[in-house]
Scaffold this motif. Structure first.
Motif, PDB file in Angstrom:
ATOM      1  N   PHE A 104     -39.072  52.100 -18.489  1.00  0.00           N
ATOM      2  CA  PHE A 104     -38.795  51.867 -19.904  1.00  0.00           C
ATOM      3  C   PHE A 104     -38.471  53.198 -20.570  1.00  0.00           C
ATOM      4  CE2 PHE A 104     -39.938  51.139 -24.371  1.00  0.00           C
ATOM      5  CZ  PHE A 104     -39.229  49.965 -24.619  1.00  0.00           C
ATOM      6  N   PRO A 105     -37.436  53.258 -21.411  1.00  0.00           N
ATOM      7  CA  PRO A 105     -37.023  54.521 -22.032  1.00  0.00           C
ATOM      8  C   PRO A 105     -38.155  55.197 -22.802  1.00  0.00           C
ATOM      9  CG  PRO A 105     -35.351  52.851 -22.366  1.00  0.00           C
ATOM     10  CD  PRO A 105     -36.523  52.146 -21.769  1.00  0.00           C
ATOM     11  N   PRO A 106     -38.505  56.422 -22.451  1.00  0.00           N
ATOM     12  CA  PRO A 106     -39.621  57.109 -23.100  1.00  0.00           C
ATOM     13  C   PRO A 106     -39.432  57.315 -24.597  1.00  0.00           C
ATOM     14  CG  PRO A 106     -38.405  58.606 -21.662  1.00  0.00           C
ATOM     15  CD  PRO A 106     -37.914  57.232 -21.368  1.00  0.00           C
ATOM     16  N   PRO A 160     -37.002  38.540 -22.931  1.00  0.00           N
ATOM     17  CA  PRO A 160     -36.088  39.654 -22.649  1.00  0.00           C
ATOM     18  C   PRO A 160     -36.064  40.668 -23.792  1.00  0.00           C
ATOM     19  CG  PRO A 160     -35.051  37.558 -22.116  1.00  0.00           C
ATOM     20  CD  PRO A 160     -36.305  37.237 -22.883  1.00  0.00           C
ATOM     21  N   LEU A 161     -36.228  41.945 -23.436  1.00  0.00           N
ATOM     22  CA  LEU A 161     -36.199  43.014 -24.433  1.00  0.00           C
ATOM     23  C   LEU A 161     -34.887  43.766 -24.409  1.00  0.00           C
ATOM     24  CD1 LEU A 161     -39.638  44.915 -24.451  1.00  0.00           C
ATOM     25  CD2 LEU A 161     -38.620  43.557 -26.277  1.00  0.00           C
ATOM     26  N   MET A 162     -34.498  44.230 -23.232  1.00  0.00           N
ATOM     27  CA  MET A 162     -33.307  45.048 -23.097  1.00  0.00           C
ATOM     28  C   MET A 162     -32.954  45.193 -21.616  1.00  0.00           C
ATOM     29  SD  MET A 162     -35.095  48.768 -23.789  1.00  0.00           S
ATOM     30  CE  MET A 162     -33.504  49.556 -23.902  1.00  0.00           C
ATOM     31  N   LYS A 163     -31.822  45.786 -21.356  1.00  0.00           N
ATOM     32  CA  LYS A 163     -31.439  46.096 -19.986  1.00  0.00           C
ATOM     33  C   LYS A 163     -31.368  47.613 -19.824  1.00  0.00           C
ATOM     34  CE  LYS A 163     -29.000  41.828 -18.843  1.00  0.00           C
ATOM     35  NZ  LYS A 163     -27.701  41.220 -18.425  1.00  0.00           N
ATOM     36  N   VAL A 164     -31.969  48.089 -18.755  1.00  0.00           N
ATOM     37  CA  VAL A 164     -31.982  49.519 -18.448  1.00  0.00           C
ATOM     38  C   VAL A 164     -30.936  49.805 -17.376  1.00  0.00           C
ATOM     39  CG1 VAL A 164     -33.355  51.407 -17.476  1.00  0.00           C
ATOM     40  CG2 VAL A 164     -34.404  49.797 -19.081  1.00  0.00           C
ATOM     41  N   TYR A 266     -38.681  42.886 -19.667  1.00  0.00           N
ATOM     42  CA  TYR A 266     -39.289  41.795 -20.427  1.00  0.00           C
ATOM     43  C   TYR A 266     -40.565  42.243 -21.137  1.00  0.00           C
ATOM     44  CZ  TYR A 266     -36.353  38.951 -17.328  1.00  0.00           C
ATOM     45  OH  TYR A 266     -35.300  38.413 -16.634  1.00  0.00           O
ATOM     46  N   LEU A 267     -40.852  41.571 -22.243  1.00  0.00           N
ATOM     47  CA  LEU A 267     -42.129  41.713 -22.935  1.00  0.00           C
ATOM     48  C   LEU A 267     -42.976  40.498 -22.581  1.00  0.00           C
ATOM     49  CD1 LEU A 267     -42.822  42.810 -26.555  1.00  0.00           C
ATOM     50  CD2 LEU A 267     -43.692  40.602 -25.795  1.00  0.00           C
ATOM     51  N   ILE A 285     -42.885  45.118 -32.944  1.00  0.00           N
ATOM     52  CA  ILE A 285     -42.277  46.445 -33.022  1.00  0.00           C
ATOM     53  C   ILE A 285     -41.367  46.685 -31.826  1.00  0.00           C
ATOM     54  CG2 ILE A 285     -42.773  48.919 -32.867  1.00  0.00           C
ATOM     55  CD1 ILE A 285     -45.320  48.335 -34.533  1.00  0.00           C
ATOM     56  N   PHE A 286     -41.831  46.338 -30.634  1.00  0.00           N
ATOM     57  CA  PHE A 286     -41.001  46.504 -29.435  1.00  0.00           C
ATOM     58  C   PHE A 286     -39.703  45.713 -29.579  1.00  0.00           C
ATOM     59  CE2 PHE A 286     -44.625  48.184 -26.941  1.00  0.00           C
ATOM     60  CZ  PHE A 286     -43.958  49.158 -26.212  1.00  0.00           C
ATOM     61  N   LYS A 287     -39.808  44.481 -30.050  1.00  0.00           N
ATOM     62  CA  LYS A 287     -38.610  43.642 -30.180  1.00  0.00           C
ATOM     63  C   LYS A 287     -37.632  44.215 -31.201  1.00  0.00           C
ATOM     64  CE  LYS A 287     -41.240  39.885 -30.518  1.00  0.00           C
ATOM     65  NZ  LYS A 287     -41.665  38.468 -30.673  1.00  0.00           N
ATOM     66  N   GLU A 288     -38.159  44.704 -32.316  1.00  0.00           N
ATOM     67  CA  GLU A 288     -37.298  45.275 -33.356  1.00  0.00           C
ATOM     68  C   GLU A 288     -36.624  46.556 -32.884  1.00  0.00           C
ATOM     69  OE1 GLU A 288     -39.635  45.807 -36.835  1.00  0.00           O
ATOM     70  OE2 GLU A 288     -40.182  43.686 -36.997  1.00  0.00           O
ATOM     71  N   VAL A 289     -37.386  47.434 -32.258  1.00  0.00           N
ATOM     72  CA  VAL A 289     -36.843  48.713 -31.816  1.00  0.00           C
ATOM     73  C   VAL A 289     -35.808  48.519 -30.712  1.00  0.00           C
ATOM     74  CG1 VAL A 289     -37.410  50.881 -30.635  1.00  0.00           C
ATOM     75  CG2 VAL A 289     -38.858  50.059 -32.499  1.00  0.00           C
ATOM     76  N   CYS A 290     -36.101  47.632 -29.771  1.00  0.00           N
ATOM     77  CA  CYS A 290     -35.169  47.411 -28.655  1.00  0.00           C
ATOM     78  C   CYS A 290     -33.918  46.666 -29.082  1.00  0.00           C
ATOM     79  CB  CYS A 290     -35.871  46.647 -27.532  1.00  0.00           C
ATOM     80  SG  CYS A 290     -37.156  47.603 -26.695  1.00  0.00           S
ATOM     81  N   ALA A 291     -33.988  45.962 -30.204  1.00  0.00           N
ATOM     82  CA  ALA A 291     -32.823  45.227 -30.692  1.00  0.00           C
ATOM     83  C   ALA A 291     -31.936  46.085 -31.582  1.00  0.00           C
ATOM     84  CB  ALA A 291     -33.268  43.983 -31.458  1.00  0.00           C
ATOM     85  N   ALA A 292     -32.395  47.298 -31.906  1.00  0.00           N
ATOM     86  CA  ALA A 292     -31.632  48.172 -32.800  1.00  0.00           C
ATOM     87  C   ALA A 292     -30.347  48.617 -32.123  1.00  0.00           C
ATOM     88  CB  ALA A 292     -32.478  49.381 -33.190  1.00  0.00           C
TER      89      ALA A 292
END
Length: 304
Positions: A104-106, A160-164, A266-267, A285-292
């Motif tokens: 996960f991106p630091p 799903p949160l994001m793709k790395v 995933y969260l 917070i994780f969902k909001e930040v990763c969706a930015a």
């Protein structure tokens, strides 16, 4: 002798900070006589002259400066206790355990935790950094309240949160960059691969290309350091090697059909029905930040 109260100390600090009894009274929303009485009573109780009036301004004596300095920690501790009580009265958990896969991106992780600290300052976060199935083991054993993982174990729901993005990289002077042609997996197998060890109970070899020589490390930072010293090649998340790629120290390998791949993150709640407000706040917070948008994240990571 009657005990000095915290309210008296607060009024004294307000008088000193704002330069007088009238100003302090306005800030504290009290009458000037109330503030004046409280501070004078404080001086009588301590039998020490703390303030002297010069013109219209109240100034500290030498003894007053000592007492103000020592009483600051008292007021800060009192405020901290009040914040803890306020958090507990709202139902905030005293502690939550967060499991995060090291891919996960630091930068995003720091952003999320910083935001949580402003919303529920008194909640202690235990961060457990894991690799592959190590994160999902936390769910299976009930050790984590919330996890961020690329694997969703049976019996749990992952959002799903994001793709790395991962890239196969090596030092700029590594022999793999000298072939002058696109590389195949057979080419890679002839060179040392740096692999990150699965921290779970049932270890997996995700990403290993059956290279003739393999070195296994426990953390991405170790892999980055070894690759940067020319000790092999590795598949690494681009968010962890931004500086090395920008400087040219590390270069992506020219692979057929391509040298990059994307992995879904995933969260996952341990038990969403029983999650407390701090756990839910952190998940939001994780969902909001990763969706930015990516430009606001300043990352080379691909969002969903």
């Amino acid at each position: 002798m009657a005990k000095v109260t915290l309210e008296q100390w607060r009024m004294l600090h307000a008088v000193v900070e704002h330069g007088g009894f009238a100003q302090a009274a306005e800030v504290l929303h009290k009458s000037q006589s109330t503030v004046s009485y409280a501070v004078n009573k404080l001086q009588q109780q301590l039998d020490v002259e703390i303030l002297v009036i010069k013109g219209r301004k109240a100034e500290l004596t030498e003894a007053g400066r000592v007492l103000i300095r020592r009483s600051q920690s008292l007021l800060k501790e009192s405020e901290a206790i009040e914040k803890v009580a306020d958090s507990l009265s709202q139902g905030w958990e005293g502690r939550i355990t967060l499991g995060v896969d090291v891919i996960f991106p630091p930068k995003l992780l720091s952003t999320c935790l910083k935001r949580l600290s402003t919303e529920c300052q008194q909640t202690h976060v235990e961060l457990v950094e894991t690799v592959l199935s190590g994160t999902t083991d936390m769910l299976a054993t009930g050790q984590g309240d919330l996890v961020i993982s690329g694997l969703v174990p049976q019996g749990f729901m992952g959002e799903p949160l994001m793709k790395v993005t991962f890239k196969a990289v090596a030092h700029k002077d590594h022999p793999l960059h000298q072939s002058g042609r696109p590389l195949s997996l057979d080419d890679l197998k002839q060179h040392r691969q740096i692999v990150i060890r699965d921290s779970g109970i049932k270890r997996q070899d995700a990403g290993w290309l059956e290279a003739v020589e393999r070195w296994t490390v426990s953390h991405i930072s170790t892999s980055v350091r070894m690759i940067s010293e020319g000790l092999g090649f590795a598949w690494l998340p681009t968010s962890h090697i931004e500086k090395e790629l920008e400087s040219g120290l590390l270069k992506p390998l020219d692979l057929l059909p391509h040298g990059s791949r994307r992995h879904q993150i995933y969260l996952i709640y341990s038990d969403q029905d029983y999650a407390g407000p701090a756990v839910k706040a952190l998940a939001d917070i994780f969902k909001e930040v990763c969706a930015a948008p990516l430009d606001s994240q300043i990352l080379t990571t691909d969002a969903v």
